[in-house]
Motif scaffolding. Sequence first.
Motif, PDB file in Angstrom:
ATOM      1  N   GLN A   1      -1.586  -6.422  -6.554  1.00 58.08           N
ATOM      2  CA  GLN A   1      -2.061  -6.155  -7.910  1.00 58.08           C
ATOM      3  C   GLN A   1      -2.167  -4.651  -8.163  1.00 58.08           C
ATOM      4  O   GLN A   1      -1.799  -4.162  -9.233  1.00 58.08           O
ATOM      5  CB  GLN A   1      -3.421  -6.826  -8.126  1.00 58.08           C
ATOM      6  CG  GLN A   1      -3.355  -8.345  -8.231  1.00 58.08           C
ATOM      7  CD  GLN A   1      -4.702  -8.952  -8.528  1.00 58.08           C
ATOM      8  OE1 GLN A   1      -5.691  -8.248  -8.733  1.00 58.08           O
ATOM      9  NE2 GLN A   1      -4.766 -10.276  -8.542  1.00 58.08           N
ATOM     10  N   ARG A   2      -2.688  -3.929  -7.166  1.00 64.18           N
ATOM     11  CA  ARG A   2      -2.793  -2.475  -7.297  1.00 64.18           C
ATOM     12  C   ARG A   2      -1.407  -1.845  -7.407  1.00 64.18           C
ATOM     13  O   ARG A   2      -1.176  -0.948  -8.240  1.00 64.18           O
ATOM     14  CB  ARG A   2      -3.538  -1.925  -6.078  1.00 64.18           C
ATOM     15  CG  ARG A   2      -3.554  -0.413  -5.946  1.00 64.18           C
ATOM     16  CD  ARG A   2      -4.412   0.245  -6.972  1.00 64.18           C
ATOM     17  NE  ARG A   2      -4.535   1.675  -6.730  1.00 64.18           N
ATOM     18  CZ  ARG A   2      -4.997   2.543  -7.606  1.00 64.18           C
ATOM     19  NH1 ARG A   2      -5.404   2.131  -8.791  1.00 64.18           N
ATOM     20  NH2 ARG A   2      -5.094   3.822  -7.307  1.00 64.18           N
TER      21      ARG A   2
ATOM     22  N   ALA B   1       0.052  -2.591 -10.867  1.00 67.13           N
ATOM     23  CA  ALA B   1      -0.568  -1.799 -11.934  1.00 67.13           C
ATOM     24  C   ALA B   1      -0.038  -0.370 -11.934  1.00 67.13           C
ATOM     25  O   ALA B   1       0.319   0.178 -12.990  1.00 67.13           O
ATOM     26  CB  ALA B   1      -2.089  -1.813 -11.770  1.00 67.13           C
ATOM     27  N   LEU B   2       0.052   0.247 -10.759  1.00 65.32           N
ATOM     28  CA  LEU B   2       0.505   1.638 -10.702  1.00 65.32           C
ATOM     29  C   LEU B   2       2.004   1.766 -10.988  1.00 65.32           C
ATOM     30  O   LEU B   2       2.443   2.722 -11.636  1.00 65.32           O
ATOM     31  CB  LEU B   2       0.175   2.246  -9.347  1.00 65.32           C
ATOM     32  CG  LEU B   2      -1.290   2.652  -9.146  1.00 65.32           C
ATOM     33  CD1 LEU B   2      -1.480   3.325  -7.797  1.00 65.32           C
ATOM     34  CD2 LEU B   2      -1.768   3.577 -10.255  1.00 65.32           C
TER      35      LEU B   2
ATOM     36  N   THR C   1      -5.621  -2.330 -17.095  1.00 60.38           N
ATOM     37  CA  THR C   1      -6.286  -3.550 -16.624  1.00 60.38           C
ATOM     38  C   THR C   1      -7.619  -3.825 -17.292  1.00 60.38           C
ATOM     39  O   THR C   1      -8.280  -4.799 -16.941  1.00 60.38           O
ATOM     40  CB  THR C   1      -6.515  -3.455 -15.101  1.00 60.38           C
ATOM     41  OG1 THR C   1      -7.295  -2.286 -14.806  1.00 60.38           O
ATOM     42  CG2 THR C   1      -5.203  -3.372 -14.352  1.00 60.38           C
TER      43      THR C   1
ATOM     44  N   ILE D   1       0.837  -1.204   0.000  1.00 59.10           N
ATOM     45  CA  ILE D   1       0.000   0.000   0.000  1.00 59.10           C
ATOM     46  C   ILE D   1       0.872   1.254   0.000  1.00 59.10           C
ATOM     47  O   ILE D   1       0.586   2.236  -0.696  1.00 59.10           O
ATOM     48  CB  ILE D   1      -0.952  -0.016   1.212  1.00 59.10           C
ATOM     49  CG1 ILE D   1      -1.980  -1.142   1.054  1.00 59.10           C
ATOM     50  CG2 ILE D   1      -1.654   1.324   1.373  1.00 59.10           C
ATOM     51  CD1 ILE D   1      -2.871  -1.328   2.266  1.00 59.10           C
TER      52      ILE D   1
ATOM     53  N   SER E   1      -4.189   3.451 -14.633  1.00 57.83           N
ATOM     54  CA  SER E   1      -4.172   2.039 -14.231  1.00 57.83           C
ATOM     55  C   SER E   1      -5.368   1.300 -14.788  1.00 57.83           C
ATOM     56  O   SER E   1      -5.280   0.108 -15.102  1.00 57.83           O
ATOM     57  CB  SER E   1      -4.147   1.938 -12.700  1.00 57.83           C
ATOM     58  OG  SER E   1      -5.317   2.511 -12.134  1.00 57.83           O
ATOM     59  N   ASN E   2      -6.510   1.985 -14.933  1.00 61.93           N
ATOM     60  CA  ASN E   2      -7.666   1.337 -15.550  1.00 61.93           C
ATOM     61  C   ASN E   2      -7.389   0.996 -17.001  1.00 61.93           C
ATOM     62  O   ASN E   2      -7.819  -0.049 -17.503  1.00 61.93           O
ATOM     63  CB  ASN E   2      -8.893   2.244 -15.447  1.00 61.93           C
ATOM     64  CG  ASN E   2      -9.427   2.337 -14.032  1.00 61.93           C
ATOM     65  OD1 ASN E   2      -9.196   1.449 -13.224  1.00 61.93           O
ATOM     66  ND2 ASN E   2     -10.141   3.410 -13.733  1.00 61.93           N
TER      67      ASN E   2
ATOM     68  N   ASP F   1      -5.533   6.723 -11.376  1.00 62.14           N
ATOM     69  CA  ASP F   1      -6.640   5.768 -11.483  1.00 62.14           C
ATOM     70  C   ASP F   1      -7.025   5.515 -12.941  1.00 62.14           C
ATOM     71  O   ASP F   1      -7.245   4.373 -13.349  1.00 62.14           O
ATOM     72  CB  ASP F   1      -7.856   6.277 -10.696  1.00 62.14           C
ATOM     73  CG  ASP F   1      -7.590   6.306  -9.199  1.00 62.14           C
ATOM     74  OD1 ASP F   1      -6.831   5.435  -8.725  1.00 62.14           O
ATOM     75  OD2 ASP F   1      -8.120   7.195  -8.516  1.00 62.14           O
TER      76      ASP F   1
ATOM     77  N   THR G   1       2.341   1.683  -3.390  1.00 66.73           N
ATOM     78  CA  THR G   1       1.281   2.093  -4.312  1.00 66.73           C
ATOM     79  C   THR G   1       1.021   3.586  -4.203  1.00 66.73           C
ATOM     80  O   THR G   1       0.876   4.279  -5.215  1.00 66.73           O
ATOM     81  CB  THR G   1      -0.003   1.311  -4.007  1.00 66.73           C
ATOM     82  OG1 THR G   1       0.244  -0.087  -4.166  1.00 66.73           O
ATOM     83  CG2 THR G   1      -1.125   1.726  -4.949  1.00 66.73           C
TER      84      THR G   1
ATOM     85  N   LEU H   1      -4.787  -8.287  -3.509  1.00 72.26           N
ATOM     86  CA  LEU H   1      -5.343  -7.072  -4.118  1.00 72.26           C
ATOM     87  C   LEU H   1      -4.364  -5.905  -4.003  1.00 72.26           C
ATOM     88  O   LEU H   1      -4.210  -5.117  -4.943  1.00 72.26           O
ATOM     89  CB  LEU H   1      -6.667  -6.721  -3.439  1.00 72.26           C
ATOM     90  CG  LEU H   1      -7.816  -7.722  -3.655  1.00 72.26           C
ATOM     91  CD1 LEU H   1      -9.040  -7.310  -2.845  1.00 72.26           C
ATOM     92  CD2 LEU H   1      -8.171  -7.837  -5.132  1.00 72.26           C
ATOM     93  N   ALA H   2      -3.691  -5.805  -2.855  1.00 72.88           N
ATOM     94  CA  ALA H   2      -2.725  -4.716  -2.668  1.00 72.88           C
ATOM     95  C   ALA H   2      -1.559  -4.852  -3.633  1.00 72.88           C
ATOM     96  O   ALA H   2      -1.085  -3.856  -4.204  1.00 72.88           O
ATOM     97  CB  ALA H   2      -2.229  -4.695  -1.219  1.00 72.88           C
TER      98      ALA H   2
END
Length: 394
Positions: free
Chosen positions: A226-227, A230-231, A196, A171, A192-193, A189, A174, A223-224
């Motif tokens: 993956q986030r 992505a970022l 994905t 986190i 990163s969208n 955001d 991120t 989930l953390a």
Amino acid sequence: MHKQNTGKGFKARLDHMFTDREFFMRSHGQVRFLTISATLQKRVFYSVAAALAFWLVITLAMMINQLTVTGERMALAQKEAEVNSIESRVSSYKASIEDVAADLKQRQDVLDQMTEQFVGEPPAAADQKQNDEQLSENTRKISAAFPEAAHLAKLEARQILFARRLTNAAIQRTEQAAQAIRKFGLNPDKLSNNATNAMGGPLIPFFKEQNQQLHPTLERLNLALQRMDALERTLIAIPSGKPSSTGMISSSYGYRRDPFTGGSAMHSGMDFKGPLGQPILAAAGGRVTHAGWKSGYGKCVEITHGNGLMTRYAHLSKIGVATGQKIEQGVQLGAMGSTGRSTGTHLHFEVRLNGRAINPRPFLEANSDVLKIKAIARQRAKTPGRSESGTSRG
């Protein structure tokens, strides 16, 4: 009728066998007669037969009882043998569990040391106490019924705490990546969208049983991570390297007077003035999607970096890459020139997001903190064994 005849025949044979019999005895010149009637003989016969039958029944019952007792003893002996075998196996399992627990504890100690070195400080006692209180109900039951499993319960507690620490670290990284992306003037955001929203492949369940799921702590960690991934990949794809070593900017992004018509025009990039043949470098890694002549731009190279980002290098005197080629940041793309709609030797540099030109200046003026965060993210992406997309390095 046949049964009646049989019965009469048997009775006739008995009557024939048992008839009145007389015996005489001579003693001192006197003769005495002893008569045994058929009825008496039958009674004696029936009594002996009944006694014999009763004896046979008793003997048979005793034999059956003996066989039953023997069978029960054999079954009991077999159960005792099974119990002894189970106790032996349980003892073996206990020893095995202790060995496995010791091995897992040693591995967890190493993981904790590595995490302490690269992630942060060791967990506080309060965190450990809270973690112990949140052990799963199944582990509590196993520990109560099987004390040897207490070692495994403690390992579970340490693993949960370990996963939480990694989650917090993910986190934190991120948020650092998100802040760095914002300093480029971009929305993390949305970017990163873009990274994905194109996913697919066959469904291969992680667990064999449909009702099985990841532990909630591991799910949050997943989930953390993956986030974070992505970022950080989004950050890597953002152009931050200078396309040329020359620092002379002859024209900035925005409205200006057109050098040919003299009228107002929109300049979609930045112009860097330099000598003919000055090396032109990739501002970020990606894949070459155009390498050739482009109307108005002359000899031009375009690199797609992913997440909707693309950089354009125009008015080149020569091109040194080919369409489809995968490149890294800093690779020479060609040489500065004055081809196309140009009044002199220079590089026209553009940054486009989803096909729309944006100001390149924030990308070229990134501070050292942002570049440091980006370098850390790039190093993680280059770790052996990690899969990389062709547009995520830079």
